[in-house]
Design an enzyme around this catalytic site. Structure first.
Site, PDB file in Angstrom:
ATOM      1  N   LYS A  13       0.838  -1.218   0.000  1.00 50.90           N
ATOM      2  CA  LYS A  13       0.000   0.000   0.000  1.00 50.90           C
ATOM      3  C   LYS A  13       0.868   1.263   0.000  1.00 50.90           C
ATOM      4  O   LYS A  13       0.669   2.170  -0.794  1.00 50.90           O
ATOM      5  CB  LYS A  13      -0.927   0.022   1.240  1.00 50.90           C
ATOM      6  CG  LYS A  13      -1.832  -1.197   1.354  1.00 50.90           C
ATOM      7  CD  LYS A  13      -2.711  -1.124   2.578  1.00 50.90           C
ATOM      8  CE  LYS A  13      -1.979  -1.195   3.897  1.00 50.90           C
ATOM      9  NZ  LYS A  13      -1.259  -2.444   4.165  1.00 50.90           N
ATOM     10  N   ARG A  88      -9.991   0.031   8.583  1.00 50.72           N
ATOM     11  CA  ARG A  88      -9.519  -1.320   8.923  1.00 50.72           C
ATOM     12  C   ARG A  88     -10.585  -2.130   9.632  1.00 50.72           C
ATOM     13  O   ARG A  88     -10.352  -3.289   9.972  1.00 50.72           O
ATOM     14  CB  ARG A  88      -8.311  -1.214   9.833  1.00 50.72           C
ATOM     15  CG  ARG A  88      -6.991  -1.222   9.106  1.00 50.72           C
ATOM     16  CD  ARG A  88      -5.919  -1.132  10.155  1.00 50.72           C
ATOM     17  NE  ARG A  88      -4.755  -1.848   9.796  1.00 50.72           N
ATOM     18  CZ  ARG A  88      -3.692  -1.273   9.219  1.00 50.72           C
ATOM     19  NH1 ARG A  88      -3.714   0.002   8.901  1.00 50.72           N
ATOM     20  NH2 ARG A  88      -2.617  -1.973   8.963  1.00 50.72           N
ATOM     21  N   ARG A 122      11.991  -5.356   5.141  1.00 49.73           N
ATOM     22  CA  ARG A 122      11.719  -3.927   4.907  1.00 49.73           C
ATOM     23  C   ARG A 122      12.653  -3.041   5.725  1.00 49.73           C
ATOM     24  O   ARG A 122      12.935  -3.301   6.887  1.00 49.73           O
ATOM     25  CB  ARG A 122      10.278  -3.587   5.271  1.00 49.73           C
ATOM     26  CG  ARG A 122      10.023  -2.082   5.224  1.00 49.73           C
ATOM     27  CD  ARG A 122       8.568  -1.731   5.218  1.00 49.73           C
ATOM     28  NE  ARG A 122       7.849  -2.257   6.355  1.00 49.73           N
ATOM     29  CZ  ARG A 122       6.544  -2.149   6.492  1.00 49.73           C
ATOM     30  NH1 ARG A 122       5.830  -1.549   5.559  1.00 49.73           N
ATOM     31  NH2 ARG A 122       5.947  -2.650   7.548  1.00 49.73           N
ATOM     32  N   ARG A 151      11.077  -1.220  11.443  1.00 48.15           N
ATOM     33  CA  ARG A 151       9.904  -0.864  12.247  1.00 48.15           C
ATOM     34  C   ARG A 151       9.726  -1.821  13.418  1.00 48.15           C
ATOM     35  O   ARG A 151       9.970  -3.023  13.283  1.00 48.15           O
ATOM     36  CB  ARG A 151       8.642  -0.892  11.365  1.00 48.15           C
ATOM     37  CG  ARG A 151       8.300   0.468  10.798  1.00 48.15           C
ATOM     38  CD  ARG A 151       7.211   0.439   9.777  1.00 48.15           C
ATOM     39  NE  ARG A 151       6.004  -0.271  10.148  1.00 48.15           N
ATOM     40  CZ  ARG A 151       4.899  -0.287   9.396  1.00 48.15           C
ATOM     41  NH1 ARG A 151       4.860   0.389   8.266  1.00 48.15           N
ATOM     42  NH2 ARG A 151       3.840  -0.981   9.771  1.00 48.15           N
ATOM     43  N   ARG A 162      -0.317  -9.290  13.044  1.00 49.97           N
ATOM     44  CA  ARG A 162      -0.914  -8.294  12.143  1.00 49.97           C
ATOM     45  C   ARG A 162      -1.657  -8.986  10.996  1.00 49.97           C
ATOM     46  O   ARG A 162      -2.744  -8.564  10.612  1.00 49.97           O
ATOM     47  CB  ARG A 162       0.176  -7.374  11.571  1.00 49.97           C
ATOM     48  CG  ARG A 162       0.723  -6.402  12.610  1.00 49.97           C
ATOM     49  CD  ARG A 162       2.062  -5.829  12.206  1.00 49.97           C
ATOM     50  NE  ARG A 162       2.036  -5.066  10.978  1.00 49.97           N
ATOM     51  CZ  ARG A 162       3.115  -4.816  10.238  1.00 49.97           C
ATOM     52  NH1 ARG A 162       4.302  -5.279  10.600  1.00 49.97           N
ATOM     53  NH2 ARG A 162       3.021  -4.100   9.153  1.00 49.97           N
TER      54      ARG A 162
HETATM   55  P1  AP5 Z   1       4.911  -1.490   1.919  1.00 50.11           P
HETATM   56  O1  AP5 Z   1       4.565  -0.735   0.687  1.00 50.11           O
HETATM   57  O2  AP5 Z   1       5.517  -0.748   3.050  1.00 50.11           O
HETATM   58  O3  AP5 Z   1       3.633  -2.315   2.402  1.00 50.11           O
HETATM   59  P2  AP5 Z   1       2.338  -1.835   3.160  1.00 50.11           P
HETATM   60  O4  AP5 Z   1       1.181  -2.544   2.560  1.00 50.11           O
HETATM   61  O5  AP5 Z   1       2.262  -0.328   3.180  1.00 50.11           O
HETATM   62  O6  AP5 Z   1       2.645  -2.453   4.574  1.00 50.11           O
HETATM   63  P3  AP5 Z   1       2.533  -1.846   6.033  1.00 50.11           P
HETATM   64  O7  AP5 Z   1       3.292  -2.781   6.910  1.00 50.11           O
HETATM   65  O8  AP5 Z   1       2.930  -0.410   6.089  1.00 50.11           O
HETATM   66  O9  AP5 Z   1       1.023  -1.986   6.264  1.00 50.11           O
HETATM   67  P4  AP5 Z   1       0.311  -2.052   7.608  1.00 50.11           P
HETATM   68  O10 AP5 Z   1      -1.086  -1.944   7.135  1.00 50.11           O
HETATM   69  O11 AP5 Z   1       0.599  -3.219   8.450  1.00 50.11           O
HETATM   70  O12 AP5 Z   1       0.943  -0.833   8.425  1.00 50.11           O
HETATM   71  P5  AP5 Z   1       0.351   0.545   8.917  1.00 50.11           P
HETATM   72  O13 AP5 Z   1       1.488   1.457   9.030  1.00 50.11           O
HETATM   73  O14 AP5 Z   1      -0.850   0.946   8.125  1.00 50.11           O
HETATM   74  O15 AP5 Z   1       5.863  -2.695   1.484  1.00 50.11           O
HETATM   75  C1  AP5 Z   1       6.446  -3.576   2.416  1.00 50.11           C
HETATM   76  C2  AP5 Z   1       7.807  -4.055   1.889  1.00 50.11           C
HETATM   77  O16 AP5 Z   1       7.617  -4.802   0.695  1.00 50.11           O
HETATM   78  C3  AP5 Z   1       8.771  -2.943   1.507  1.00 50.11           C
HETATM   79  O17 AP5 Z   1      10.075  -3.363   1.805  1.00 50.11           O
HETATM   80  C4  AP5 Z   1       8.586  -2.755  -0.003  1.00 50.11           C
HETATM   81  O18 AP5 Z   1       9.758  -2.282  -0.612  1.00 50.11           O
HETATM   82  C5  AP5 Z   1       8.250  -4.174  -0.413  1.00 50.11           C
HETATM   83  N1  AP5 Z   1       7.282  -4.247  -1.506  1.00 50.11           N
HETATM   84  C6  AP5 Z   1       6.083  -3.586  -1.583  1.00 50.11           C
HETATM   85  N2  AP5 Z   1       5.423  -3.929  -2.688  1.00 50.11           N
HETATM   86  C7  AP5 Z   1       6.205  -4.833  -3.338  1.00 50.11           C
HETATM   87  C8  AP5 Z   1       6.063  -5.573  -4.549  1.00 50.11           C
HETATM   88  N3  AP5 Z   1       4.973  -5.435  -5.336  1.00 50.11           N
HETATM   89  N4  AP5 Z   1       7.043  -6.427  -4.898  1.00 50.11           N
HETATM   90  C9  AP5 Z   1       8.164  -6.562  -4.127  1.00 50.11           C
HETATM   91  N5  AP5 Z   1       8.370  -5.887  -2.978  1.00 50.11           N
HETATM   92  C10 AP5 Z   1       7.397  -5.039  -2.586  1.00 50.11           C
HETATM   93  O19 AP5 Z   1      -0.193   0.152  10.378  1.00 50.11           O
HETATM   94  C11 AP5 Z   1       0.677  -0.189  11.425  1.00 50.11           C
HETATM   95  C12 AP5 Z   1      -0.134  -0.351  12.701  1.00 50.11           C
HETATM   96  O20 AP5 Z   1      -0.776   0.904  13.048  1.00 50.11           O
HETATM   97  C13 AP5 Z   1      -1.299  -1.357  12.644  1.00 50.11           C
HETATM   98  O21 AP5 Z   1      -0.847  -2.690  12.894  1.00 50.11           O
HETATM   99  C14 AP5 Z   1      -2.215  -0.827  13.763  1.00 50.11           C
HETATM  100  O22 AP5 Z   1      -1.733  -1.190  15.036  1.00 50.11           O
HETATM  101  C15 AP5 Z   1      -2.075   0.683  13.611  1.00 50.11           C
HETATM  102  N6  AP5 Z   1      -3.084   1.247  12.690  1.00 50.11           N
HETATM  103  C16 AP5 Z   1      -2.840   1.891  11.512  1.00 50.11           C
HETATM  104  N7  AP5 Z   1      -4.016   2.236  10.927  1.00 50.11           N
HETATM  105  C17 AP5 Z   1      -5.007   1.803  11.739  1.00 50.11           C
HETATM  106  C18 AP5 Z   1      -6.438   1.826  11.664  1.00 50.11           C
HETATM  107  N8  AP5 Z   1      -7.070   2.368  10.606  1.00 50.11           N
HETATM  108  N9  AP5 Z   1      -7.145   1.273  12.674  1.00 50.11           N
HETATM  109  C19 AP5 Z   1      -6.539   0.727  13.731  1.00 50.11           C
HETATM  110  N10 AP5 Z   1      -5.177   0.647  13.871  1.00 50.11           N
HETATM  111  C20 AP5 Z   1      -4.431   1.176  12.885  1.00 50.11           C
END
Ligand code: AP5
Length: 207
Positions: A13, A88, A122, A151, A162
């Site tokens: 994402k 979410r 990552r 992270r 997660r």
């Molecule tokens: P990346 O693009 O960073 O993936 P992502 O989908 O953004 O993953 P996140 O870990 O950031 O998502 P998340 O939803 O768990 O985290 P968030 O910060 O929202 O890619 C990951 C890796 O893969 C990178 O190294 C990249 O280079 C590589 N990659 C990407 N695409 C690729 C491809 N096509 N091919 C090869 N390599 C690739 O949330 C974190 C925490 O915050 C949650 O667990 C929760 O506790 C809290 N939180 C956030 N939002 C909410 C909400 N709305 N409600 C409740 N809690 C929340």
């Protein structure tokens, strides 16, 4: 244009969001980034959120919805925004429905084995850029020179939690947006640029 990016942790994402902002100039709003910035500043919200994030659990709906609601009122969101990591839960989706019209929901689908590997390798930068150890071996950011870090929630045990939370909560959200006819599902198991080719086609169609 108002966009939602859905997908499991590691589905890509954030990576797609960066490319969308670069090409279309749409404001990227990541609730995860908002919490991490609060944690870095040591705010009360940050400390509260960290207690959930470190276990791989969701931060309670009322806190997240309040943050998104106030963010969407800011001037830079009036011409369009892209939500990454929100909604979410069904409650968050219903709350968002009262705040804004959404044009398209991009659902990036990836298999658990692939996202596990992506998250374990990552490396993140405070500027929002992220890299993977398989394709980038430096410890500083190519864009801003900042030091890369792992992270806190990218530990194997937390990644598993997660992914479990995602699997349990995503169904009703998909149904909600499918019912509105605005959900588009993409195969996220391909390279970042291949996925982005699909994203461009979809967004150019809407524009
Ligand atoms: P990346 O693009 O960073 O993936 P992502 O989908 O953004 O993953 P996140 O870990 O950031 O998502 P998340 O939803 O768990 O985290 P968030 O910060 O929202 O890619 C990951 C890796 O893969 C990178 O190294 C990249 O280079 C590589 N990659 C990407 N695409 C690729 C491809 N096509 N091919 C090869 N390599 C690739 O949330 C974190 C925490 O915050 C949650 O667990 C929760 O506790 C809290 N939180 C956030 N939002 C909410 C909400 N709305 N409600 C409740 N809690 C929340």
């Amino acid at each position: 244009m108002n966009i939602i990016l859905l997908g499991a942790p590691g589905a890509g994402k954030g990576s797609q969001a960066n490319k969308i902002t670069e090409r279309y100039g749409i404001k990227h709003i990541s609730t995860g980034d908002a919490f991490r910035s609060n944690i870095a500043q040591g705010t009360e919200i940050g400390l509260y959120a960290k207690s959930f994030m470190d276990k791989g659990q969701l931060v309670p709906d009322d806190v997240v919805v309040r943050i998104v609601e106030s963010r969407l009122k800011e001037p830079d969101c009036q011409k369009g925004f892209m939500l990454d990591g929100f909604p979410r839960t069904l409650a968050q989706a219903e709350a968002l429905d009262k705040l804004a019209n959404i044009d398209v929901v991009l659902n990036i689908q990836s298999t658990p084995e692939i996202v596990m590997k992506r998250l374990a390798g990552r490396r993140s930068c405070a500027c929002g850029a992220c890299y993977h150890t398989s394709t980038y071996d430096k410890d500083t950011c190519e864009k801003c020179g900042g030091k890369l870090y792992i992270r806190d929630d990218d530990k194997p045990e937390t990644i598993k939690n997660r992914l479990d939370v995602y699997a349990k909560t995503i169904g009703p959200i998909i149904d909600f947006y499918e019912g509105k006819g605005i959900l588009v599902t993409l195969n996220g198991d391909r390279s970042i640029s291949d996925v982005f080719e699909d994203v461009k086609r979809i967004l150019d169609d809407i524009n």
